[in-house]
Design an enzyme around this catalytic site. Structure first.
Site, PDB file in Angstrom:
ATOM      1  N   ARG A   1      26.241  -0.063  19.780  1.00 41.66           N
ATOM      2  CA  ARG A   1      25.140   0.825  20.161  1.00 41.66           C
ATOM      3  C   ARG A   1      25.686   2.137  20.702  1.00 41.66           C
ATOM      4  O   ARG A   1      25.153   3.216  20.412  1.00 41.66           O
ATOM      5  CB  ARG A   1      24.233   0.163  21.197  1.00 41.66           C
TER       6      ARG A   1
ATOM      7  N   CYS B   1      22.656   3.069  30.578  1.00 43.94           N
ATOM      8  CA  CYS B   1      22.610   2.042  29.525  1.00 43.94           C
ATOM      9  C   CYS B   1      21.478   2.416  28.576  1.00 43.94           C
ATOM     10  O   CYS B   1      21.291   3.589  28.273  1.00 43.94           O
ATOM     11  CB  CYS B   1      22.432   0.661  30.131  1.00 43.94           C
TER      12      CYS B   1
END
Length: 288
Positions: free
Chosen positions: A186, A245
């Protein structure tokens, strides 16, 4: 209670004394009802359930991330309604790896409540030690006396945070390093299963939060965590770390792990990648 972590055996003993407030925050990002179902099927006796989608975040605007921080006063009111007072010892747990527990730990510290610990290994550890189980839903029972003793906001949060403007300004005049807790694929932009844009904030360093725990979900030793963070970040630790995040949840796991390692004082970017990538004018980096 001053330790960041509490073991299941110690929690069994602590529950026998008054003043302990336990929160169950089991959750699944792919199934928002899974945590509540798991809680009702079985939880630590006396534990209250808090929902990451409806209670532990503010309303989403489409530009403020997937789990925007609630207003501090609103959050304080929510916790008072759960029975939190300035003298409460709080224990937080989730299914096992503490990704959601660390988030509520950070939020409580941000609120100004210092006596809060994460159950190491979470619900899985509680079951492994043969802890008692309660089923069904439990509603907080708060007396008038407790309400009068409720937490009152004073001064600044004990856990610092920064906003998107500060992160954007940092690109031109670096004052801190952004540490991204997402999985490597990611971070690189190879895969993005949740947000509409893949990649990362330019200049960010990747430290997947799962690296903070052993295979059983319990945290690595403080010494090992310290060695790993120092090896990754080097002298960046002297100039400030801001954690990020996908939506501000697993970033708190890295904050917690650094605190456990004695590396204190880092900040959180609560909006994280889901907020950052909602504005097409903000730059995006790809690759590792």
């Amino acid at each position: 209670m001053t330790d960041l972590l509490i073991q299941a055996e110690a929690l069994q003993e602590r529950l026998s004394r008054p003043g302990c407030l336990v929160f169950d925050v089991r959750h699944e990002l792919s199934d928002h009802q899974a945590g509540r179902r798991a809680y009702e099927a079985g939880h630590i006796p006396g534990a209250l359930y808090l929902d990451h989608e409806t209670q532990l975040c503010a309303l989403r605007s489409g530009r403020n991330g997937r789990h925007p921080l609630p207003d501090r006063a609103d959050f304080a009111a929510l916790l008072r309604a759960q029975g939190l007072t300035a003298r409460s010892d709080v224990v937080v747990y989730d299914a096992g790896n503490s990704m959601f527990a660390a988030h509520l730990w950070w939020m409580l510290r941000w609120l100004g409540h210092e006596s809060v610990a994460v159950l190491d290994g979470g619900w899985a550890a509680w079951q492994a030690t043969g802890g008692a189980v309660e089923t069904g839903a439990r509603v907080a029972s708060v007396s008038e006396a407790q309400a009068l003793q409720g937490l009152v906001l004073t001064g600044q949060p004990s856990m610092p945070s920064v906003d998107a403007r500060a992160v954007l300004a940092n690109l031109d005049e670096p004052r801190f390093t952004v540490l991204d807790a997402r999985a490597p694929e990611r971070f690189s932009g190879e895969v993005e299963p949740i947000d509409p844009v893949g990649g990362h904030i330019p200049g960010a360093v990747n430290r997947p939060f799962v690296q903070n725990v052993e295979s059983d979900g319990r945290f690595k030793s403080p010494a090992r965590l310290r060695q790993e963070f120092e090896s990754l970040l080097g002298d960046r630790l002297d100039h400030g770390i801001v954690h990020q995040c996908g939506s501000g949840i697993t970033a708190c796991h890295n904050v917690f792990a650094m605190e456990l390692a004695g590396l204190r004082g880092s900040a959180l970017y609560p909006g994280s990648w889901s907020e950052w990538c909602s504005d097409p004018d903000r730059p995006v980096a790809r690759g590792r």
